[in-house]
Design an enzyme around this catalytic site. Structure first.
Site, PDB file in Angstrom:
ATOM      1  N   LYS A  59       0.808  -1.225   0.033  1.00 14.50           N
ATOM      2  CA  LYS A  59       0.187  -0.036  -0.178  1.00 14.50           C
ATOM      3  C   LYS A  59       0.870   1.237   0.137  1.00 14.50           C
ATOM      4  O   LYS A  59       1.648   1.337   0.768  1.00 14.50           O
ATOM      5  CB  LYS A  59      -0.665  -0.178   1.266  1.00 14.50           C
ATOM      6  CG  LYS A  59      -1.976   1.098   1.532  1.00 14.50           C
ATOM      7  CD  LYS A  59      -3.169   0.873   1.198  1.00 14.50           C
ATOM      8  CE  LYS A  59      -4.236   1.921   0.998  1.00 14.50           C
ATOM      9  NZ  LYS A  59      -3.986   2.618  -0.553  1.00 14.50           N
ATOM     10  N   GLN A  88       7.444   3.772   3.779  1.00 11.02           N
ATOM     11  CA  GLN A  88       5.964   3.400   3.813  1.00 11.02           C
ATOM     12  C   GLN A  88       5.955   2.074   4.656  1.00 11.02           C
ATOM     13  O   GLN A  88       4.949   1.997   5.218  1.00 11.02           O
ATOM     14  CB  GLN A  88       5.382   3.345   2.494  1.00 11.02           C
ATOM     15  CG  GLN A  88       3.775   3.396   2.305  1.00 11.02           C
ATOM     16  CD  GLN A  88       3.338   4.670   2.257  1.00 11.02           C
ATOM     17  OE1 GLN A  88       3.861   5.752   1.589  1.00 11.02           O
ATOM     18  NE2 GLN A  88       2.266   4.907   3.158  1.00 11.02           N
ATOM     19  N   LYS A 116       5.725   3.248   8.389  1.00  7.72           N
ATOM     20  CA  LYS A 116       4.319   3.933   8.642  1.00  7.72           C
ATOM     21  C   LYS A 116       3.466   3.258   8.536  1.00  7.72           C
ATOM     22  O   LYS A 116       2.703   3.234   9.631  1.00  7.72           O
ATOM     23  CB  LYS A 116       4.452   5.035   7.746  1.00  7.72           C
ATOM     24  CG  LYS A 116       3.244   6.164   7.882  1.00  7.72           C
ATOM     25  CD  LYS A 116       2.763   7.186   6.616  1.00  7.72           C
ATOM     26  CE  LYS A 116       4.074   8.162   6.255  1.00  7.72           C
ATOM     27  NZ  LYS A 116       3.462   9.065   5.562  1.00  7.72           N
ATOM     28  N   LYS A 130       5.082   1.876  -3.316  1.00  9.27           N
ATOM     29  CA  LYS A 130       4.961   3.058  -3.784  1.00  9.27           C
ATOM     30  C   LYS A 130       5.350   3.086  -5.386  1.00  9.27           C
ATOM     31  O   LYS A 130       5.739   2.231  -5.759  1.00  9.27           O
ATOM     32  CB  LYS A 130       6.089   4.127  -3.196  1.00  9.27           C
ATOM     33  CG  LYS A 130       5.936   5.527  -3.340  1.00  9.27           C
ATOM     34  CD  LYS A 130       5.091   6.164  -2.387  1.00  9.27           C
ATOM     35  CE  LYS A 130       4.566   7.678  -2.470  1.00  9.27           C
ATOM     36  NZ  LYS A 130       3.901   8.075  -1.196  1.00  9.27           N
ATOM     37  N   GLY A 180      -3.465   8.102  -3.982  1.00  6.25           N
ATOM     38  CA  GLY A 180      -2.976   9.341  -4.478  1.00  6.25           C
ATOM     39  C   GLY A 180      -1.777   9.690  -3.784  1.00  6.25           C
ATOM     40  O   GLY A 180      -1.298   9.284  -2.801  1.00  6.25           O
ATOM     41  N   ASP A 181      -0.960  10.713  -4.298  1.00  7.89           N
ATOM     42  CA  ASP A 181       0.376  11.377  -3.935  1.00  7.89           C
ATOM     43  C   ASP A 181       0.243  12.840  -4.475  1.00  7.89           C
ATOM     44  O   ASP A 181      -0.475  13.126  -5.182  1.00  7.89           O
ATOM     45  CB  ASP A 181       1.121  10.369  -3.834  1.00  7.89           C
ATOM     46  CG  ASP A 181       2.410  11.088  -3.067  1.00  7.89           C
ATOM     47  OD1 ASP A 181       2.544  10.959  -1.765  1.00  7.89           O
ATOM     48  OD2 ASP A 181       3.739  11.615  -3.797  1.00  7.89           O
ATOM     49  N   THR A 208      -5.744  13.375   7.561  1.00 11.19           N
ATOM     50  CA  THR A 208      -3.997  13.546   7.613  1.00 11.19           C
ATOM     51  C   THR A 208      -4.120  14.779   8.652  1.00 11.19           C
ATOM     52  O   THR A 208      -3.324  14.600   9.598  1.00 11.19           O
ATOM     53  CB  THR A 208      -3.306  13.811   6.507  1.00 11.19           C
ATOM     54  OG1 THR A 208      -3.574  12.527   5.589  1.00 11.19           O
ATOM     55  CG2 THR A 208      -1.789  13.755   6.658  1.00 11.19           C
ATOM     56  N   ASN A 263      -4.137  20.479   1.764  1.00  6.14           N
ATOM     57  CA  ASN A 263      -4.977  19.468   2.275  1.00  6.14           C
ATOM     58  C   ASN A 263      -4.570  19.393   3.785  1.00  6.14           C
ATOM     59  O   ASN A 263      -5.539  19.394   4.510  1.00  6.14           O
ATOM     60  CB  ASN A 263      -4.915  18.242   1.545  1.00  6.14           C
ATOM     61  CG  ASN A 263      -5.762  17.121   2.277  1.00  6.14           C
ATOM     62  OD1 ASN A 263      -5.170  16.374   2.972  1.00  6.14           O
ATOM     63  ND2 ASN A 263      -7.185  17.267   1.944  1.00  6.14           N
ATOM     64  N   SER A 294      -7.014   5.468   4.511  1.00  4.98           N
ATOM     65  CA  SER A 294      -7.261   4.493   3.406  1.00  4.98           C
ATOM     66  C   SER A 294      -7.299   3.166   3.670  1.00  4.98           C
ATOM     67  O   SER A 294      -8.028   2.424   2.877  1.00  4.98           O
ATOM     68  CB  SER A 294      -5.829   4.881   2.472  1.00  4.98           C
ATOM     69  OG  SER A 294      -5.821   5.997   1.641  1.00  4.98           O
TER      70      SER A 294
HETATM   71  P1  NDP Z   1      -1.080  20.118  -1.041  1.00  5.50           P
HETATM   72  O1  NDP Z   1      -0.472  19.987  -2.408  1.00  5.50           O
HETATM   73  O2  NDP Z   1      -2.503  19.951  -0.668  1.00  5.50           O
HETATM   74  O3  NDP Z   1      -0.463  21.258  -0.233  1.00  5.50           O
HETATM   75  C1  NDP Z   1       1.084  21.699  -0.152  1.00  5.50           C
HETATM   76  C2  NDP Z   1       0.964  23.124   0.337  1.00  5.50           C
HETATM   77  O4  NDP Z   1       2.358  23.370   0.595  1.00  5.50           O
HETATM   78  C3  NDP Z   1       0.318  24.029  -0.680  1.00  5.50           C
HETATM   79  O5  NDP Z   1      -0.147  25.329   0.255  1.00  5.50           O
HETATM   80  C4  NDP Z   1       1.631  24.647  -1.307  1.00  5.50           C
HETATM   81  O6  NDP Z   1       1.762  25.903  -1.874  1.00  5.50           O
HETATM   82  C5  NDP Z   1       2.587  24.377  -0.249  1.00  5.50           C
HETATM   83  N1  NDP Z   1       4.070  24.381  -0.821  1.00  5.50           N
HETATM   84  C6  NDP Z   1       4.640  23.658  -1.402  1.00  5.50           C
HETATM   85  N2  NDP Z   1       5.600  23.719  -1.711  1.00  5.50           N
HETATM   86  C7  NDP Z   1       6.020  24.884  -0.801  1.00  5.50           C
HETATM   87  C8  NDP Z   1       7.464  25.463  -0.615  1.00  5.50           C
HETATM   88  N3  NDP Z   1       8.537  24.871  -1.280  1.00  5.50           N
HETATM   89  N4  NDP Z   1       7.256  26.292   0.242  1.00  5.50           N
HETATM   90  C9  NDP Z   1       6.228  26.735   0.862  1.00  5.50           C
HETATM   91  N5  NDP Z   1       4.832  26.026   0.750  1.00  5.50           N
HETATM   92  C10 NDP Z   1       4.749  25.361  -0.239  1.00  5.50           C
HETATM   93  O7  NDP Z   1      -0.269  18.699  -0.253  1.00  5.50           O
HETATM   94  P2  NDP Z   1      -0.743  18.153   1.013  1.00  5.50           P
HETATM   95  O8  NDP Z   1      -1.440  19.066   1.954  1.00  5.50           O
HETATM   96  O9  NDP Z   1      -1.609  16.914   0.543  1.00  5.50           O
HETATM   97  O10 NDP Z   1       0.511  17.601   1.357  1.00  5.50           O
HETATM   98  C11 NDP Z   1       1.497  18.345   2.060  1.00  5.50           C
HETATM   99  C12 NDP Z   1       2.712  17.424   2.550  1.00  5.50           C
HETATM  100  O11 NDP Z   1       1.916  16.448   3.681  1.00  5.50           O
HETATM  101  C13 NDP Z   1       3.440  16.594   1.867  1.00  5.50           C
HETATM  102  O12 NDP Z   1       4.749  16.552   2.284  1.00  5.50           O
HETATM  103  C14 NDP Z   1       2.756  15.266   1.519  1.00  5.50           C
HETATM  104  O13 NDP Z   1       3.632  14.200   1.108  1.00  5.50           O
HETATM  105  C15 NDP Z   1       2.517  14.932   3.193  1.00  5.50           C
HETATM  106  N6  NDP Z   1       1.308  14.076   3.244  1.00  5.50           N
HETATM  107  C16 NDP Z   1      -0.072  14.412   2.909  1.00  5.50           C
HETATM  108  C17 NDP Z   1      -0.922  13.355   3.149  1.00  5.50           C
HETATM  109  C18 NDP Z   1      -2.456  13.472   2.557  1.00  5.50           C
HETATM  110  O14 NDP Z   1      -3.294  12.573   2.832  1.00  5.50           O
HETATM  111  N7  NDP Z   1      -2.623  14.700   1.712  1.00  5.50           N
HETATM  112  C19 NDP Z   1      -0.639  12.287   3.772  1.00  5.50           C
HETATM  113  C20 NDP Z   1       0.869  12.087   4.599  1.00  5.50           C
HETATM  114  C21 NDP Z   1       1.489  13.100   4.078  1.00  5.50           C
HETATM  115  P3  NDP Z   1       1.008  26.185  -3.302  1.00  5.50           P
HETATM  116  O15 NDP Z   1      -0.445  26.126  -2.898  1.00  5.50           O
HETATM  117  O16 NDP Z   1       1.326  27.467  -3.685  1.00  5.50           O
HETATM  118  O17 NDP Z   1       1.418  25.082  -4.270  1.00  5.50           O
END
Ligand code: NDP
Length: 451
Positions: free
Chosen positions: A90, A111, A114, A126, A165-166, A209, A240, A383
């Site tokens: 997964k 993973q 985790k 992955k 997703g990712d 999350t 998110n 998930s």
């Molecule tokens: P999103 O794409 O929904 O949001 C990411 C946010 O971070 C956006 O606001 C983006 O800005 C901002 N961002 C991206 N790059 C930068 C940067 N270099 N400097 C400042 N801000 C930045 O992603 P998620 O919220 O889903 O994921 C965030 C993190 O959490 C990732 O590391 C992901 O791998 C991890 N994660 C997510 C899970 C999930 O269920 N969603 C589960 C486990 C881990 P902008 O809007 O301008 O692009």
């Protein structure tokens, strides 16, 4: 030479061109040293570490598709099935130009641990592609997803390997991939998670999350005689994870005063208005400057392309810091500022947001630090709950899923805390997470014989 050093030397020799995988393997094996030293004879005889660092199998395939101009494009697809000793593989599918086999192996390896920490029966895997969905039409994205799944569907299945997703793979991409799986295999099964609610998705997956991050943070505070009530929290990101972490923190009585995106950051001393943030980011898909324009109390700090946009967030005085944007966004100078400002806890919503140097500094200065492997596991845990609902052919209510998520996160906290204590490292939740995740997988591998 000790067993850990021997295996690390072999990993470096065999995977020299995969720096991210080497970094992950080194980080995990180093922190497992006390467990491995205590069981060295058994693990050596079983070649347990050699088996753990080598994926069960990995697939690399051509993904040809036709763009809107009629031109054939070719991308590369990957799926790494790392370890299925405690359940079907997964892990998500990352669609980003930076994707290569080393990155997919690093993520797949992490993973394993985790997924084990969630307490649910899911192994580690992955996948992804160097395809970039940004700037592509819906038809182009569909053409890519269908071609990608035409090959991937040979290797996955509800009891075999369940991708999700990712980065770059959201509800639209999962929908196209699910449609193609059904069409090629002729089967309607829960082969992917993160699905839409009308075709097998789970309620509360969107929030999972961020909410999970707050459930584990609340438990951490409670176990140190504190609560979330009245605490000042800084959050980075506005995606998110950040949005739902902010929402749950505020429901718990804390005040979240920051958020950031890749172009700037917000300081809102009255507390972030989550509904406005959702409107700006989820509905309009706009920049944070629009949030500031609509809210008097908010200060907006724009940053140039060569600056780290999240960095300003860590300058604000807080009790709790939650990095929820991206990797390596909290560096040593940020850690020093947080400590100087009296921050008590840092819990990672993103994957690897804190550099190793910053992590050490926070830990050495008494900040309670929970790494992403444990703190953001609520997403994959939910998930796995989606998989259970698909198998049962039932849908649970939001409240049922949320209550299970809360139980899982509280459990993770106690498991990592106990594991750290058992090896004389009380309060080191990073070591605790690696140890607790590893122990279950190691026991299952040994019980199942040489395979
Ligand atoms: P999103 O794409 O929904 O949001 C990411 C946010 O971070 C956006 O606001 C983006 O800005 C901002 N961002 C991206 N790059 C930068 C940067 N270099 N400097 C400042 N801000 C930045 O992603 P998620 O919220 O889903 O994921 C965030 C993190 O959490 C990732 O590391 C992901 O791998 C991890 N994660 C997510 C899970 C999930 O269920 N969603 C589960 C486990 C881990 P902008 O809007 O301008 O692009």
């Amino acid at each position: 030479m000790g067993y850990v050093d021997e295996v690390l030397a072999k990993v470096k020799e065999k995977n020299a061109s995969e720096p991210e995988f080497l970094q992950a393997a080194e980080e995990v094996l180093e922190s497992l040293r006390p467990v491995i030293d205590a069981n060295e004879a058994v693990y050596r005889k079983e070649a347990l570490l050699e088996r753990l660092v080598e994926p069960d199998r990995q697939f690399k395939f051509r993904v040809p598709w036709v763009d809107d101009k009629g031109q054939v494009q070719v991308n590369i697809g990957y799926r790494v099935q790392f370890n299925n000793s405690i359940g079907p593989y997964k892990g998500g599918l990352r669609l980003h130009p930076s994707v290569n086999i080393g990155i997919i192996k690093f993520l797949g390896f992490e993973q394993i641990f985790k997924n084990s920490l969630t307490g649910l029966p899911i192994g580690g895997g992955k996948g992804g592609s160097d395809f970039d969905p940004k700037g592509k039409s819906d038809r182009e994205v569909m053409a890519f997803c269908q071609s990608f799944m035409t090959e991937l569907c040979k290797y996955i299945g509800a009891d075999v390997d369940v991708p999700a997703g990712d980065i770059g793979t959201g509800a639209r991409e999962i929908g196209y991939m699910f449609g193609q799986y059904k069409r090629v295999r002729g089967m309607y099964e829960g082969v992917l998670t993160g699905k839409g609610l009308s075709y097998g998705g789970s309620l509360a997956r969107t929030e999972a999350t961020g909410y999970g991050l707050l459930y584990i943070t609340e438990e951490l505070m409670k176990c140190h005689g504190e609560s979330m009530e009245g605490k000042t929290v800084v959050v980075s990101g506005a995606g998110n994870v950040a949005i739902y972490a902010t929402q749950k923190a505020q429901q718990m009585g804390a005040k979240v005063v920051t958020c950031s995106d890749s172009t700037g950051w917000i300081y809102d001393p009255e507390g972030i208005d989550v509904e406005l943030l959702k409107e700006v980011k989820e509905v309009k898909r706009a920049r944070l400057s629009e949030y500031a324009a609509a809210r008097k109390s908010a200060e907006y700090h724009e940053v140039s392309a060569d600056q780290r946009s999240g960095a300003g967030v860590w300058q604000i005085k807080c009790d709790i810091a939650l990095p929820c944007a991206t990797q390596n966004e909290l560096l040593i100078e940020d850690a020093k500022q947080l400590v100087a400002n009296g921050c008590k806890a840092v819990c990672e919503g993103a994957n690897m947001p804190t550099s190793l140097e910053a992590t050490k500094y926070l830990q050495e200065n008494g900040v309670w630090f929970i790494c992403g492997k444990a703190a953001n596991a609520g997403g994959v845990a939910t998930s796995a709950l989606e998989m259970s609902q698909n198998s049962e052919r039932l849908s649970w209510t939001f409240e049922e899923v949320d209550a299970k998520l809360q139980g899982i996160m509280v459990n993770i906290y106690h498991n990592i805390d106990d594991a750290a204590k058992r090896y004389g490292m009380e309060g080191n939740y990073v070591a605790g997470a690696n140890i607790a995740g590893f122990e279950k997988v190691a026991n299952a591998m040994i019980a199942q014989g040489v395979c």
